[in-house]
Design a protein around this motif. Sequence first.
Motif, PDB file in Angstrom:
ATOM      1  N   VAL A  95      39.746  49.869  38.586  1.00 61.50           N
ATOM      2  CA  VAL A  95      40.092  48.503  38.180  1.00 61.50           C
ATOM      3  C   VAL A  95      38.941  47.880  37.402  1.00 61.50           C
ATOM      4  N   LEU A  96      37.717  48.079  37.896  1.00 54.63           N
ATOM      5  CA  LEU A  96      36.539  47.518  37.218  1.00 54.63           C
ATOM      6  C   LEU A  96      36.355  48.129  35.834  1.00 54.63           C
ATOM      7  N   GLU A  97      36.631  49.424  35.706  1.00 54.19           N
ATOM      8  CA  GLU A  97      36.450  50.096  34.418  1.00 54.19           C
ATOM      9  C   GLU A  97      37.550  49.726  33.429  1.00 54.19           C
ATOM     10  N   ARG A  98      38.713  49.319  33.933  1.00 54.96           N
ATOM     11  CA  ARG A  98      39.838  48.964  33.068  1.00 54.96           C
ATOM     12  C   ARG A  98      39.688  47.558  32.488  1.00 54.96           C
ATOM     13  N   TYR A  99      39.006  46.702  33.230  1.00 54.78           N
ATOM     14  CA  TYR A  99      38.854  45.301  32.850  1.00 54.78           C
ATOM     15  C   TYR A  99      37.915  45.172  31.647  1.00 54.78           C
ATOM     16  N   ASN A 100      38.116  44.145  30.826  1.00 54.54           N
ATOM     17  CA  ASN A 100      37.344  44.024  29.582  1.00 54.54           C
ATOM     18  C   ASN A 100      36.110  43.125  29.687  1.00 54.54           C
TER      19      ASN A 100
ATOM     20  N   GLU B 188      39.660  53.799  43.479  1.00 52.15           N
ATOM     21  CA  GLU B 188      40.704  52.914  42.959  1.00 52.15           C
ATOM     22  C   GLU B 188      40.108  51.579  42.500  1.00 52.15           C
ATOM     23  N   ALA B 189      39.203  51.035  43.318  1.00 58.10           N
ATOM     24  CA  ALA B 189      38.565  49.768  42.951  1.00 58.10           C
ATOM     25  C   ALA B 189      37.686  49.947  41.715  1.00 58.10           C
ATOM     26  N   LEU B 190      36.994  51.068  41.649  1.00 55.06           N
ATOM     27  CA  LEU B 190      36.143  51.335  40.484  1.00 55.06           C
ATOM     28  C   LEU B 190      36.989  51.465  39.220  1.00 55.06           C
TER      29      LEU B 190
ATOM     30  N   HIS C 234      39.624  43.644  47.761  1.00 54.70           N
ATOM     31  CA  HIS C 234      38.447  42.775  47.789  1.00 54.70           C
ATOM     32  C   HIS C 234      38.077  42.248  46.406  1.00 54.70           C
ATOM     33  N   LEU C 235      38.827  42.647  45.388  1.00 49.30           N
ATOM     34  CA  LEU C 235      38.534  42.210  44.026  1.00 49.30           C
ATOM     35  C   LEU C 235      39.366  40.982  43.679  1.00 49.30           C
ATOM     36  N   PRO C 236      38.870  40.128  42.775  1.00 45.86           N
ATOM     37  CA  PRO C 236      39.625  38.933  42.367  1.00 45.86           C
ATOM     38  C   PRO C 236      40.972  39.316  41.758  1.00 45.86           C
ATOM     39  N   GLU C 237      41.964  38.451  41.961  1.00 44.02           N
ATOM     40  CA  GLU C 237      43.320  38.756  41.516  1.00 44.02           C
ATOM     41  C   GLU C 237      43.398  38.988  40.010  1.00 44.02           C
ATOM     42  N   HIS C 238      42.635  38.208  39.223  1.00 40.72           N
ATOM     43  CA  HIS C 238      42.799  38.311  37.768  1.00 40.72           C
ATOM     44  C   HIS C 238      42.332  39.665  37.236  1.00 40.72           C
ATOM     45  N   LEU C 239      41.527  40.413  38.014  1.00 41.25           N
ATOM     46  CA  LEU C 239      41.094  41.742  37.572  1.00 41.25           C
ATOM     47  C   LEU C 239      42.217  42.766  37.700  1.00 41.25           C
ATOM     48  N   LYS C 240      43.146  42.500  38.570  1.00 37.38           N
ATOM     49  CA  LYS C 240      44.167  43.502  38.889  1.00 37.38           C
ATOM     50  C   LYS C 240      45.315  43.521  37.887  1.00 37.38           C
ATOM     51  N   TYR C 241      45.385  42.461  37.047  1.00 36.75           N
ATOM     52  CA  TYR C 241      46.465  42.393  36.066  1.00 36.75           C
ATOM     53  C   TYR C 241      46.079  43.153  34.808  1.00 36.75           C
TER      54      TYR C 241
ATOM     55  N   MET D 163      33.114  39.960  51.035  1.00 32.42           N
ATOM     56  CA  MET D 163      34.466  39.993  51.575  1.00 32.42           C
ATOM     57  C   MET D 163      34.786  41.281  52.335  1.00 32.42           C
ATOM     58  N   CYS D 164      34.079  42.373  52.055  1.00 29.97           N
ATOM     59  CA  CYS D 164      34.405  43.655  52.688  1.00 29.97           C
ATOM     60  C   CYS D 164      33.553  43.881  53.939  1.00 29.97           C
ATOM     61  N   ASP D 165      33.862  44.965  54.663  1.00 26.84           N
ATOM     62  CA  ASP D 165      33.050  45.363  55.813  1.00 26.84           C
ATOM     63  C   ASP D 165      32.053  46.451  55.423  1.00 26.84           C
ATOM     64  N   LYS D 166      32.574  47.608  55.046  1.00 30.05           N
ATOM     65  CA  LYS D 166      31.702  48.723  54.675  1.00 30.05           C
ATOM     66  C   LYS D 166      32.027  49.275  53.290  1.00 30.05           C
ATOM     67  N   VAL D 167      33.293  49.155  52.882  1.00 32.01           N
ATOM     68  CA  VAL D 167      33.737  49.763  51.626  1.00 32.01           C
ATOM     69  C   VAL D 167      34.537  48.736  50.836  1.00 32.01           C
ATOM     70  N   ILE D 168      34.230  48.611  49.550  1.00 34.37           N
ATOM     71  CA  ILE D 168      34.982  47.717  48.670  1.00 34.37           C
ATOM     72  C   ILE D 168      36.235  48.445  48.188  1.00 34.37           C
ATOM     73  N   ASP D 169      37.385  47.813  48.403  1.00 37.15           N
ATOM     74  CA  ASP D 169      38.655  48.360  47.916  1.00 37.15           C
ATOM     75  C   ASP D 169      39.280  47.345  46.959  1.00 37.15           C
ATOM     76  N   VAL D 170      40.405  47.700  46.383  1.00 33.76           N
ATOM     77  CA  VAL D 170      41.060  46.834  45.401  1.00 33.76           C
ATOM     78  C   VAL D 170      41.336  45.457  45.987  1.00 33.76           C
TER      79      VAL D 170
END
Length: 442
Positions: free
Chosen positions: A352-357, A348-350, A384-391, A375-382
């Motif tokens: 978001v990264l692929e959708r961003y320009n 899911e996090a990946l 842990h990503l900056p808010e502006h990437l999620k829009y 920010m994460c412990d073992k696994v990066i999830d959504v």
Amino acid sequence: MQLRKENILIVDDDVNILELLQRHLQSWNYHVFKAISVKEAVTILRDTSINLLITDLKMPEVDGSELIKFVSEHYPKLPKLVVTGYPSVQDSLVAIKSGVVDYLTKPFTKSELKSALDRSLNSSEEKEIESKKILVDKNKSYGEIIGNSEKINNVIQVIERVKNNKATIFIKGESGTGKELVARAIHYQGKFSRAPFIAVNCGAIPENLLEAELFGYLKGAFTGAETNREGLFQAANGGTIFLDEIGNASLTVQSRLLRVLQEKEVVKVGATKAEKIDVRIVAATNSNLREMITKQTFREDLFYRLTVVEIEIAPLRERKDDITLLVDKFLFKYGVEYKDKYIQITPEALTVLERYNWPGNIRELENVIQRAVIMCDKVIDVEHLPEHLKYALNFREGDLLPLKTIEKQYIEKVLRATGNNKTKAAEILGIDRKTIRQKLLD
């Protein structure tokens, strides 16, 4: 007697050992090169194609372990065989870590030497076969360049054509696309890799100092010039100088650069005598030099001198197939640095990264992964990503938005997320404050 195709370099300060090894090797029809010092061995390696290095460890001045390190760095596919009369656990560990195939202790028999020789050369053949498999199956990196997209492969093909000559090269691309990595690949993947590589950010050096930094100066040439000083061009002599953000150079510096390109010589500030140099110039910018020529802020004659070969690096939004590979690289890099382990990322996090320009390109992606690892412990999830990437941008399917509009919208979102802190926004985006202002005004 017909010689075999293999060239073997033997290095030992004991001439008796050299002669013994030479006799044995020639009896098996190998072509032998001899050196009694590391310095002499390096000279032979630079001028000759060698298939196997046999070296002692204990030698005066520079010892064999330094030679092994040099070969491992500059000739990684060259197999290495150590022959020494002073074995130690520490030497053995250093040799093994440096990729030494075998380790013989003096005195040794002819059959022992032959067995070690065969193992070393067979190892070389296996590595060559394996490297070809990797090249075909996993062509994901070239030097420090990561990617397997068509646009990156096109860049690599150009590098392959120019890496072994000293033609002037111009790299263009947006900020954060990896222009310096391309410049380094040009230098370190070619035959001049052992010569100096000097990177200069023309935008980071004050305009009144750039001229002196590039070309050097004589004592008393200006206030503060208390001694004679060599410039960065002199430091790069024989190798490559990378002039990043060349568009920031003043017209005075541009005039001096033109002379370097035309005459292959530099004149220090305050001097009248020119110094001959042999330097490959690689320049780069994210500015539009043709527009600058129209505005008479960049010399047209210098532009054509710099652009003998042009390499254009596509922005990350045009090669999104490479995002997964880049993420893997940064996960490993920062996972080891901050967590002492490999960090994973959810699908899911990946997504978001692929959708961003990525208006800040690879530099912005690296900053995002670096922050997420912290920010994460073992696994990066959504989360842990900056808010502006999620829009996601809200436009109907079929609508076409100009690229400048998309970039401007992303920058505005980052500014809102940072409370209009331009310094923080520039850090997140991987661009400078000046670029933010320009893109918002466009």
